[in-house]
Design an enzyme around this catalytic site. Structure first.
Site, PDB file in Angstrom:
ATOM      1  N   CYS A  74      -3.709 -52.378  -8.075  1.00  0.00           N
ATOM      2  CA  CYS A  74      -4.683 -53.217  -8.770  1.00  0.00           C
ATOM      3  C   CYS A  74      -3.925 -54.069  -9.780  1.00  0.00           C
ATOM      4  O   CYS A  74      -3.266 -53.532 -10.676  1.00  0.00           O
ATOM      5  CB  CYS A  74      -5.712 -52.339  -9.480  1.00  0.00           C
ATOM      6  SG  CYS A  74      -6.870 -53.242 -10.538  1.00  0.00           S
ATOM      7  N   CYS A 189      -5.007 -59.909  -6.017  1.00  0.00           N
ATOM      8  CA  CYS A 189      -5.979 -58.820  -6.115  1.00  0.00           C
ATOM      9  C   CYS A 189      -6.004 -58.148  -4.757  1.00  0.00           C
ATOM     10  O   CYS A 189      -6.116 -58.839  -3.729  1.00  0.00           O
ATOM     11  CB  CYS A 189      -7.361 -59.342  -6.486  1.00  0.00           C
ATOM     12  SG  CYS A 189      -8.676 -58.095  -6.442  1.00  0.00           S
TER      13      CYS A 189
END
Length: 262
Positions: A74, A189
């Site tokens: 992440c 992402c």
């Protein structure tokens, strides 16, 4: 020889793209996948509060699962809290995720690169430092998408996404300047690769979409390569969700990646 698993962590199911690549590179390893769906989306959090949450949460995860390494799949969590996690748990190996700005700068021909990320990743000084270090000869446009991670989550669960909504999120990535066009978009992402086929369809011209998953998995392989191996068992690797038992659609997704939720 260590027999602990590699823990792969994300705010949602985006980290499954990293798990998929990690299994290809490390077929003799066990994995635990953890999604902090109770905290999703991280872009809505105040930074200090999210850092505290992550440090406290990883204390519980490390105690519960005994991992040999933790992969933070992440960008938002990595660029915000990786240093705090390493300081809090100095005996644990952490692998973070950062925007692939260096390889984008090396590959671009037009010199126009866009970084598609969450607003939090766009705001981080860490991201600007990567640009200053590796991409001074490029024009890098940072595009903070508010909705794209959630669109990817809904697409994975339901198999449908509003393509016009995807176009709205990616449109600022496409820049024309002095006869040149953006030729690389960094997917900063881990959720975004799930939508990359829709992005290609809706894009105004072809670009190279840089998926971070393989690079993250390769770094994880390097980090754990000296820690010994363990033969894979016949059982499924587990998946855990901080929000409790996931719904049917989410269970179907993780089962498709060879994980069990119980």
């Amino acid at each position: 020889m260590s027999d602990g698993p590699i823990l792969i962590f994300d705010s949602g199911v985006g980290g499954l793209t990293v798990l998929r690549e990690a299994r290809v590179l490390m077929p003799d390893r066990r994995f635990v996948f953890v999604a902090d769906d109770a905290g999703f989306p991280y872009g809505d959090w105040e930074e200090d509060a999210l850092t505290r949450r992550l440090v406290e949460l990883f204390g519980r995860l490390i105690a519960a699962h005994g991992p040999i390494a933790c992969v933070i799949a992440c960008n938002t969590a990595s660029t915000l809290a990786l240093d705090a996690l390493r300081a809090a748990y100095p005996q644990m190996l952490f692998v973070g995720t950062v925007p692939a700005i260096k390889p984008a700068a090396e590959r671009t021909r037009s010199g126009l690169v866009s970084v598609l990320a969450t607003p939090g990743t766009v705001r981080r000084q860490y991201t600007q430092d990567l640009i200053d270090q590796w991409a001074t000869r490029c024009r890098v446009k940072l595009v903070g998408s508010v909705a794209l991670a959630a669109l990817a989550e809904r697409y994975m669960r339901g198999g449908f996404v509003d393509e016009e909504a995807v176009l709205t999120e990616i449109a600022p990535c496409f820049v024309e300047e002095d006869g040149r066009r953006t030729d690389i978009v960094v997917l900063a992402c881990t959720h975004y690769p799930f939508l990359v086929n829709r992005m290609r369809k809706m894009a105004p011209w072809p670009v190279d979409w840089l998926d971070p998953a393989e690079a993250i998995a390769r770094q994880a392989e390097r980090v754990v390569s000296t820690l010994g191996t363990r033969s894979i068992s016949g059982d499924f690797d587990p998946a855990f969700f901080t929000g409790g038992e996931p719904d049917f659609a989410t269970r179907r997704i993780v089962h498709g990646f060879g994980l069990r939720t119980r």
